[in-house]
Design a protein around this motif. Structure first.
Motif, mmCIF file in Angstrom:
data_model
loop_
_atom_site.group_PDB
_atom_site.id
_atom_site.type_symbol
_atom_site.label_atom_id
_atom_site.label_comp_id
_atom_site.label_asym_id
_atom_site.label_seq_id
_atom_site.Cartn_x
_atom_site.Cartn_y
_atom_site.Cartn_z
ATOM 1 N N THR A 11 4.276 0.998 6.776
ATOM 2 C CA THR A 11 3.264 2.263 6.757
ATOM 3 C C THR A 11 3.286 2.506 8.284
ATOM 4 O OG1 THR A 11 1.435 0.639 7.751
ATOM 5 C CG2 THR A 11 1.895 0.849 5.236
ATOM 6 N N LEU B 42 -0.875 5.216 8.987
ATOM 7 C CA LEU B 42 -1.617 5.445 7.726
ATOM 8 C C LEU B 42 -3.208 5.298 8.111
ATOM 9 C CD1 LEU B 42 -1.063 5.637 4.832
ATOM 10 C CD2 LEU B 42 -1.047 3.168 4.697
ATOM 11 N N ILE C 253 -1.697 1.354 0.346
ATOM 12 C CA ILE C 253 0.010 1.071 0.193
ATOM 13 C C ILE C 253 0.121 1.068 -1.268
ATOM 14 C CG2 ILE C 253 1.140 -0.899 0.249
ATOM 15 C CD1 ILE C 253 -0.090 -1.864 2.938
ATOM 16 N N VAL D 37 3.463 6.159 3.703
ATOM 17 C CA VAL D 37 4.027 4.690 2.939
ATOM 18 C C VAL D 37 5.167 4.838 2.636
ATOM 19 C CG1 VAL D 37 3.553 2.968 1.226
ATOM 20 C CG2 VAL D 37 1.701 4.294 2.357
ATOM 21 N N THR E 71 4.187 8.116 -0.393
ATOM 22 C CA THR E 71 2.625 8.259 -0.164
ATOM 23 C C THR E 71 1.945 9.334 -1.064
ATOM 24 O OG1 THR E 71 3.446 8.554 2.180
ATOM 25 C CG2 THR E 71 1.331 9.274 1.736
#
Length: 263
Positions: free
Chosen positions: A13, A16, A56, A67, A75
């Motif tokens: 990540t 994020l 996630i 991600v 993502t």
């Protein structure tokens, strides 16, 4: 001589973030997860652990950041697409087909993994290989004798084992467990922990575990990541993170120098 670029992590990540109105629930969390490791994610209630998990796995859409799964940006993908790419998620509350049998829950996961479905020429019941795979997985989670029982009729601990079996059937490269022992009796906990340990021992999976019980974390984790107020505040080997005064006092709820809570 050119330097060889380091291999990309299995899961990553980058910054994020998610906001709900004016509240930042996950705040620019960057973290890498390598193959063959089990990372425990800890922190007080409301720290953002499950929200980060949801970002996630795709249950929530990020406000910012990315991600990456094996270097590929996922993502913008939803949960089903991420599952097809190798990400498995077991929920804090069981996520099963309650009216279907135990075997059917696992068989459907095997069928989904292989991209199969019934056709006008062949019924799924003709695919004995799917049924055999499901039965082998049920043996691994000690549910072989419960194959014909509706999932809803299982006790809570067995439902958690069944959820692990469904995830195993999907053969994900990344396995995510959100408090897998929540609501279990003392007798049920070791069975699920043994399952997770055996998955870890295979050495080819990347496992993320949200858990409050420090004895569970000590026995399973290669690494601990600590969240607080949506931010990553500690990341390292379990002994060092648990011994950190700031983590003990502010994030694990104990005084410096005393033993962390094992409950």
């Amino acid at each position: 001589m050119t330097e060889t670029a380091p291999p990309c992590p299995v899961l990553e990540t980058r910054d994020l973030t998610i906001r709900f109105g004016g509240h930042v629930a996950v705040d620019r969390v960057s973290c890498r997860f390598e193959r063959g490791t089990l990372t425990a994610i800890v922190g007080p209630n409301g720290a953002g652990k499950t929200t980060w998990f949801n970002l996630i796995s795709g249950q929530l859409r990020a406000t910012g950041g990315r991600v990456l799964l094996e270097g590929v940006d996922v993502t913008g993908l939803g949960p089903a697409a991420r599952t097809r790419r190798g990400m498995g998620r077991a929920f804090q509350l069981t996520n099963l087909f309650p009216n279907l049998s135990v075997r059917e829950n696992v068989r459907l996961a095997v069928q989904a993994r292989e991209g199969g479905g019934p056709t006008i020429w062949r019924r799924w019941s003709d695919r004995t290989d799917w049924i055999e795979q499901a039965d082998r997985i049920l043996e691994q989670v000690a549910l072989a004798d419960e194959g014909r029982v509706p999932a809803a009729a299982l006790p809570h601990g067995d439902q958690r084992k069944l959820e692990v079996a469904v995830m195993m059937a999907l053969e994900p490269r990344v396995l995510m467990f959100d408090e897998p022992t929540a609501g279990m009796s003392v007798d049920e906990v070791p069975v699920v922990l043994d399952l997770i340990q055996r998955l870890k021992d295979q050495g080819d999976r990347t496992i993320l575990l949200v858990e409050h019980k420090m004895d569970v974390i000590r026995s399973l984790a290669d690494r601990i990541v600590v969240l607080h107020n949506g931010q990553l505040v500690a990341d390292g080997e379990p002994a060092a993170v648990i011994a950190s005064p700031i983590v003990q006092e502010a994030y694990l709820g104990v005084s410096a120098g005393s033993e962390p809570d094992h409950g």
